[in-house]
Design an enzyme around this catalytic site. Structure first.
Site, PDB file in Angstrom:
ATOM      1  CG  HIS A 144      -0.152   0.070   2.526  1.00 51.00           C
ATOM      2  ND1 HIS A 144       0.213   1.244   3.126  1.00 51.00           N
ATOM      3  CD2 HIS A 144       0.335  -0.926   3.314  1.00 51.00           C
ATOM      4  CE1 HIS A 144       0.878   1.001   4.238  1.00 51.00           C
ATOM      5  NE2 HIS A 144       0.968  -0.321   4.377  1.00 51.00           N
ATOM      6  CG  HIS A 153      12.955  -3.638 -14.622  1.00 55.22           C
ATOM      7  ND1 HIS A 153      13.753  -4.243 -15.573  1.00 55.22           N
ATOM      8  CD2 HIS A 153      12.074  -4.590 -14.231  1.00 55.22           C
ATOM      9  CE1 HIS A 153      13.362  -5.498 -15.736  1.00 55.22           C
ATOM     10  NE2 HIS A 153      12.353  -5.731 -14.918  1.00 55.22           N
TER      11      HIS A 153
END
Length: 218
Positions: A144, A153
């Protein structure tokens, strides 16, 4: 970060994949899994040759771009800096698609910007924001309230706890993990399997358990 909600669906007639390496093959599989057609692979080295990849032609970008066609594309280049250069080079001439594999779990509050790809098995938890042209690779887990910058990446099997910030252009290697509230700076490289337990400055290479900076990048 100008995100688009992940519930938005593309109506593109077909997608061009910019790149022709191993990562392009995975992106091709993602395009097909999302129910779209791969029109062709765009490769600067094609030079008019009648090469094929995964049953689709390889073409020079200049052969298509600029002729007025409505071209939807994804940059399938794993190197973050090269992916950024290509995105800037062809901005306004290609329409960047964002694709999410059907075998993922992503909360509806997540925002994902253009050009980003999310591969099979990934999990992205509530109120996370993901920038442009990001790769969230196979089985990556993002908890979250994370903030993922442009051209990042997140490698296969990487895990980010809640409230993690990853700066633009950084690479988190396979199986790396980041504890809650930590900031990974811009254009960093985090080694495979590293455990990041403290902030990492911009332009750093960090490896190990716990991760420590071993080199600064120019």
């Amino acid at each position: 970060m100008s995100g688009i909600n992940i519930t938005a669906k593309t109506d593109s007639p077909g997608i061009y994949i910019y790149g022709a390496g191993g990562h392009a093959k995975v992106v091709s599989a993602l395009v097909s899994a999302c129910g779209h057609e791969v029109r062709a692979f765009l490769d600067d080295r094609a030079h008019g040759a009648k090469a094929m990849l995964m049953g689709r032609p390889m073409l020079e970008p200049a052969a298509l771009i600029g002729d007025g066609n409505d071209l939807h594309a994804i940059i399938a280049i794993g190197d973050n800096s090269v992916r950024q250069k290509k995105a800037e080079m062809w901005s306004g001439q290609l329409k960047w698609e964002s694709l999410i594999h059907p075998f993922t779990w992503i909360h509806p509050t997540v925002k994902i910007a253009e050009g980003t790809v999310v591969f099979a098995g990934a999990v992205v938890q509530p109120d996370t924001e993901v920038g442009c042209h990001v790769i969230i690779n196979t089985r990556a887990a993002i908890d979250h309230d994370c903030r993922i910058g442009d051209f990042v990446h997140i490698a296969p099997g990487t895990s980010l706890a809640g409230n993690v910030l990853v700066g633009e252009g950084s690479l988190l290697g396979i199986g790396a993990s980041v504890i809650p509230g930590v900031k990974v700076g811009k254009h960093c490289i985090i080694g495979a399997g590293a455990a990041v337990v403290r902030d990492i400055p911009d332009y750093s290479v960090a490896v190990g358990v716990p991760a420590r900076v071993i080199k600064k990048l120019k």
